[in-house]
Each structure stands twice: as structure tokens, then as C-alpha cells.
Design an enzyme around this catalytic site. Structure first.
Site, short mmCIF file in Angstrom:
data_model
loop_
_atom_site.label_atom_id
_atom_site.label_comp_id
_atom_site.label_asym_id
_atom_site.label_seq_id
_atom_site.Cartn_x
_atom_site.Cartn_y
_atom_site.Cartn_z
CD1 TRP A 33 13.72 -36.62 -17.61
CD2 TRP A 33 13.27 -36.13 -15.48
NE1 TRP A 33 14.83 -36.01 -17.10
CE2 TRP A 33 14.57 -35.70 -15.78
CE3 TRP A 33 12.80 -35.93 -14.18
CZ2 TRP A 33 15.39 -35.08 -14.85
CZ3 TRP A 33 13.59 -35.31 -13.26
CH2 TRP A 33 14.88 -34.89 -13.59
CD GLU A 67 -1.37 -2.36 2.06
OE1 GLU A 67 -0.17 -2.71 1.89
OE2 GLU A 67 -2.14 -2.89 2.88
CB SER A 74 11.89 -41.96 -11.05
OG SER A 74 13.11 -41.36 -10.66
#
Length: 376
Positions: free
Chosen positions: A177, A58, A175
Site C-alpha cells: 500500500w 427545517e 501499489s
């Protein structure tokens, strides 16, 4: 429910949200906040909170305006203006001093000691206050801050990538990808958001991750918490977390049983060491949460394997879940599951998500939300 009265205000609030996100990951322990000043339907000034100790959104917007707002000007701000004096003066006082007569707010301050009080102060000063515009989006921006300010505890989030049948790796551990490039880019953004990223020693051995955020605007390294309860990574100076330019950002978290096996090796190569009393009530992960709170770490993104994710979710330690799901199937009972947790033979024992958000990221789907555990 959509409030039609909010429609004229939403474009300005969306811009305030865009401004808030410019400080992505930079404001901890403070929230990200954006603000715009509108005169005659046009944005004339903008501001956002850049980091803790710097001006709030603000006063930043008022400073950018460089003059008194015109009669009829409106301030839009993503979070209820603060009303107490911390490292900076109360924003409610800045708003009153500027002569603004209308303020539109997104989310209410989640702090139970303050919630709604800033709005009340402005209304008592004769300022028109409209609150709740894009409230869910404004609150979602600060899930780490919100959790921390309400509970006083660090926000523990788990990130998991799976196939459609809930597998994180093949039976041989492969894993990379499961998900696509777009999802991996989103993970980089998450690493940039969180003050700390965590992984278990098994994941570090298997994947040799860097656990940093590699983004177009530049690399960023959060604090890297490596859960090595038994000291099994000692002597592995070849790993990225121990050999890159950010090794001083690596914190090896040992259990008490590893203490006698000399954590000095980790310190000698430049890493930090925490020794966690893993026999305390709640166990190792609960003790880790306490240590993070002590160190001022407000949020941790865990990138675990199945055993760690199972422990975090099974023990009710994880607060939030980011689930990236690829449109693929392994169709193999021996493939690695999302979480290897305790048996849950009844539907009444399921763990649910609340405040669920879904996002299409390339071909993948990201589902995320707060974890809700069954009553004990």
C-alpha cells in the site's frame, strides 16, 4: 475573510453540519442539510434530511420541537431553505407558518433558478435572515449536488494515491500500500458518499478490488462501474466484482466494438451491461458521462490507474481530484506516474485546482479541489 459578526453563530452552524453528515451518501439526488432551533442560546431541537422524499431538515427540526418556537427563537440551517414545491412542500412556508422571526443560513442554494430566492421570500415576510455563516464548509458538504444541479451533468471525481514524487506504483506494478490505513479508511468514506465508484479493467485485473465501502457501521456497496471497453474481463468469474453478494451492483461498461463478442456472459453471472457508443463526439468517457446522467447517477468516484487517470484529466473529463500523498519517495523514473497524459511543454498549459482543501490523514496528506483546465 473572517466576519466577526458570524462568530456567535458558528457553533450552532457547526452542529447543523454534524447533523447533515448523519445522512452521508444517503440523500442523492438531494443535498445533505442539517438544522437546529435555538432558544435563549440553547439548542432545543435538531433535524436533518435523511433521504430524498423524506422531510427536509427545517420541518424535521420543527417536528422535533413539537410546539411553536418561543419569540426570539433562531433557526440555523446549512443550506438556503427551498422555496418551490417538489416531493415535499417549500421549507420557506414551514418557517413562516411556525412563526420564526430569525433564520441563519450557511450556503446559498446553488441552483441558478433558485439562488437567493428563498432568502428573499423570508425577508419579504419580515423574517431576519443572516446568510453566509460557514458558507464554504456548508457548500463543500454538497459538492456532488452542487455540480449536478448547476451543470445537469454527473460529478466525475478522480481518487489517486501517490508518493511524494508522484508515483502510483513501482515499475513492476506494486501499489499495496502506498498510503496508510487512515487514508484507506477515508477512501471507504468517499465510496460511501458517491452513488457510483468506477475502475478500469486493468485495475480490476491487477488488484481484484471489491470497490465497496467497509465501515465500522457496516458495509455499503455503491454502483460499481467497470470500464471494460474491449470486453477483456469476460470469463473472469473469479473476480470479486463478479462473485460477491453485490455482483448485481456491478455494471460492465463496454465499447461498441465489444458488443459482438457477447456481453451476455456478464449478464449470465449477474452483472449489468452498458454498451457505450465510443465513436461519438468526445469519445468513450464523454459517452459514459451521458449514460450516467440518463441513469440518474449524479456522481462517480473513479479509482483509476495511470492510463485512465491520464485520459480523464488529459481530456478534461474529470471535475474533481482527491490526491492522497504519502511521505515516501520511489525515486525511480520507471515507476508508474500519477497520470500518463498528453505533453504539456509550457506552464501556461498546467491544470490547476481551485477551492483547494488540505487535510492531514495519519502520516499522509489529502489535497482535493475542482480541476481547472487551461483555455483552448
Amino acid at each position: 475573510m473572517i466576519n466577526p459578526d458570524f462568530a456567535p453563530h458558528e457553533p450552532f452552524m457547526r452542529r447543523a453540519l454534524e447533523l447533515a453528515r448523519r445522512a452521508w451518501g444517503d440523500t442523492h439526488p438531494n443535498p445533505m442539510v442539517g438544522a437546529v432551533i435555538v432558544e435563549d442560546g440553547v439548542i432545543v431541537a435538531e433535524g436533518w434530511h435523511t433521504r430524498a422524499g423524506e422531510p427536509h431538515a427545517e420541518p424535521a427540526a420543527l417536528a422535533a420541537l413539537g410546539r411553536a418556537p418561543k419569540p426570539g427563537a433562531t433557526l440555523y440551517v446549512t443550506l438556503e431553505p427551498c422555496c418551490t414545491h417538489g416531493r415535499t412542500p417549500p421549507c420557506t412556508e414551514a418557517i413562516k407558518a411556525a412563526g420564526l422571526r430569525r433564520v441563519v443560513v450557511g450556503a446559498t442554494d446553488p441552483n441558478p433558478a433558485h439562488a437567493g430566492h428563498g432568502l428573499q421570500i423570508l425577508r419579504e415576510a419580515g423574517i431576519e435572515v443572516i446568510d453566509g455563516v460557514l458558507a464554504d464548509d456548508c457548500a463543500d458538504l454538497n459538492i456532488i449536488f452542487n455540480h449536478n444541479i448547476v451543470t445537469g451533468a454527473p460529478f466525475f471525481a478522480v481518487k489517486i494515491a501517490t508518493t511524494l514524487d508522484g508515483r502510483t506504483a513501482t515499475r513492476t506494478g506494486e501499489s499495496k500500500w502506498i498510503t496508510g490505513e487512515d487514508s484507506r479508511a477515508e477512501v471507504m468514506r468517499l465510496r460511501r458518499l458517491f452513488p457510483a465508484v468506477a475502475a478500469g479493467s486493468g485495475t480490476v485485473k491487477a488488484d481484484n478490488p471489491r470497490l465497496n465501502a467497509r465501515l465500522p457501521e457496516g458495509d455499503h456497496c455503491p454502483i460499481r462501474l467497470i470500464l471494460d471497453r474491449s470486453g477483456s474481463l469476460m470469463g473472469r468469474g473469479d473476480l470479486n466484482i463478479f462473485s460477491d453478494e453485490n455482483k448485481h451492483r456491478t455494471v460492465v461498461v463496454l465499447g461498441e466494438r465489444a458488443f459482438d463478442e457477447s456481453p451476455l456472459w456478464y449478464e449470465e453471472i449477474g452483472a449489468q451491461v452498458w454498451v457505450i457508443p465510443d465513436k461519438d463526439e468526445g469519445g468513450f468517457l464523454a459517452a459514459l458521462r451521458k449514460r450516467c446522467a440518463k441513469e440518474g447517477i449524479t456522481g462517480v468516484l473513479f479509482e483509476p490507474g495511470g492510463l485512465l487517470s491520464g485520459a480523464m484529466i488529459g481530456e478534461g473529463i474529470a471535475d474533481y481530484l482527491y490526491h492522497f500523498c504519502a511521505p515516501t519517495l520511489l525515486a525511480d523514473d520507471a515507476a508508474k506516474p500519477l497520470a500518463a497524459g498528453p505533453a504539456r511543454p509550457h506552464l501556461k498549459d498546467v491544470i490547476r485546482l481551485r477551492d483547494v482543501r488540505r487535510q492531514q490523514i495519519g502520516d499522509d496528506t489529502l489535497t482535493r479541489g475542482h480541476l481547472v483546465y487551461p483555455a483552448k
